[in-house]
Design a protein around this motif. Sequence first.
Motif, short mmCIF file in Angstrom:
data_model
loop_
_atom_site.label_atom_id
_atom_site.label_comp_id
_atom_site.label_asym_id
_atom_site.label_seq_id
_atom_site.Cartn_x
_atom_site.Cartn_y
_atom_site.Cartn_z
N VAL A 1 119.76 43.25 94.06
CA VAL A 1 119.03 41.82 93.58
C VAL A 1 118.16 41.05 94.61
O VAL A 1 117.06 40.83 94.30
N GLU A 2 118.77 41.09 95.95
CA GLU A 2 118.13 40.39 96.94
C GLU A 2 116.90 41.24 97.37
O GLU A 2 115.68 40.53 97.65
N ALA A 3 116.88 42.48 97.29
CA ALA A 3 115.44 43.13 97.70
C ALA A 3 114.51 43.04 96.68
O ALA A 3 113.55 42.77 96.91
N MET A 4 115.14 43.18 95.24
CA MET A 4 113.95 42.89 94.29
C MET A 4 113.53 41.43 94.43
O MET A 4 112.30 41.36 94.24
N ARG A 5 114.20 40.44 94.50
CA ARG A 5 113.93 39.01 94.80
C ARG A 5 112.71 39.02 95.76
O ARG A 5 111.86 38.25 95.66
N ARG A 6 113.08 39.72 97.04
CA ARG A 6 111.70 39.63 98.08
C ARG A 6 110.61 40.21 97.44
O ARG A 6 109.47 39.56 97.96
N SER A 7 110.83 41.36 96.82
CA SER A 7 109.53 41.90 96.50
C SER A 7 108.62 41.27 95.27
O SER A 7 107.40 40.94 95.39
N LEU A 8 109.47 40.53 94.24
CA LEU A 8 108.87 39.50 93.28
C LEU A 8 108.09 38.34 93.83
O LEU A 8 107.15 37.79 93.41
N GLU A 9 108.81 37.69 95.06
CA GLU A 9 108.14 36.73 95.84
C GLU A 9 107.14 36.93 96.37
O GLU A 9 105.74 36.19 96.30
N PHE A 10 106.71 38.35 97.15
CA PHE A 10 105.75 38.75 97.66
C PHE A 10 104.49 39.07 96.31
O PHE A 10 103.51 38.53 96.40
N MET A 11 104.98 39.21 95.13
CA MET A 11 104.10 39.48 94.13
C MET A 11 103.56 38.27 93.61
O MET A 11 102.26 38.18 93.34
N THR A 12 104.28 37.30 93.30
CA THR A 12 103.60 35.91 93.06
C THR A 12 102.88 35.46 94.01
O THR A 12 101.78 34.76 93.80
N GLN A 13 103.08 35.68 95.44
CA GLN A 13 102.14 35.18 96.36
C GLN A 13 100.96 35.94 96.40
O GLN A 13 99.80 35.29 96.68
N SER A 14 100.81 37.00 95.87
CA SER A 14 99.64 37.93 96.07
C SER A 14 98.91 37.97 94.35
O SER A 14 98.08 38.77 94.27
#
Length: 338
Positions: free
Chosen positions: A90-103
């Motif tokens: 869950v934490e690893a996915m959350r970090r990827s999703l944060e990057f996706m929104t930033q980009s």
Amino acid sequence: MELSGTILAGEEYEPVEGRVVVEEGEITAIEEAETASSDIVCPAFVNAHTHIGDSIAKEAGRGLSLEELVAPPDGLKHRLLREASREEKVEAMRRSLEFMTQSGTTAFLEFREGGVDGVHALLDAAAHIDIDPVVFGREEIDVLDIADGYGASGADDADFTSERNEARRREKPFAIHAGEVDEHDINPALDLDPDFVVHMVHAQQLHLERVEDDDIPVAVCPRSNLVTDVGLPPVEALLERTTVALGTDNVFLNSPSMFREMEFAAKLFDVSAPEVLRMATKAGADIAGLNCGVVEPGREARLLVLDGDSDNLTGARDPVRAVVRRAGVDDVKRVIQP
């Protein structure tokens, strides 16, 4: 809300100097006017194919074949997913999703491993992030209780007739990988009458004709295909026949950056910048049933504002080519999500 600058308007992404007017999360007007703003306003991205669960193993598997990397049940990604705790995933996915929104990505179409539990884990990861997951569950028919649709691994892996029929009964979409390693699983996949297929690297003339005749959209992932050494999809031929959307595929192989995917596609294939931007926005939105991907009245205001005066973008003569071939996460000024 009003956003000023160069607006990439309509389905052709025509540069218009002026303002976008947004009311209650919807674009209500595009007004041509002189403006001092150097911003570039375009649709936010819809990533048409992801495996966000693979975020636990970024850059793992160097030198392995595609089958060794991802084939169920014992490919590297599946072993690593089994070994990781739910909290780690869950934490690893959350970090990827944060990057996706930033980009600049506001929605994505996820093929999610792990059955019902896997879908719940992804939804937990996305719960407090301004991004909309469109989740295609796998491995269990019951996953359709919670997932938005069913995402099959490939027709060579199993007979997915039951899953297809159940998805149809529930009026949910069914999608499947096809033609990634070779052409042998394409016809069986198309026989299932999927709502869209992923990859189609090895599509032959017959397959192209079937896709056109049955109006089946295709999500292509060229960076992933290059990394796994399976070839490249016939993007130009597919675009002549059907809706083609861009996806970034496995996170452990590729950053989930639509900027990188667009640049790669634009420089590798004989396609125009507006076509590539459409693949990264409207095409994915259409496949997902979302009313976005175009800056025009009546659309959801999922918008991306880029700093046209950044060191990277200043002086660009063609704003559409600049967005597609040059822009990156550092140029993002604002992401609007209704």
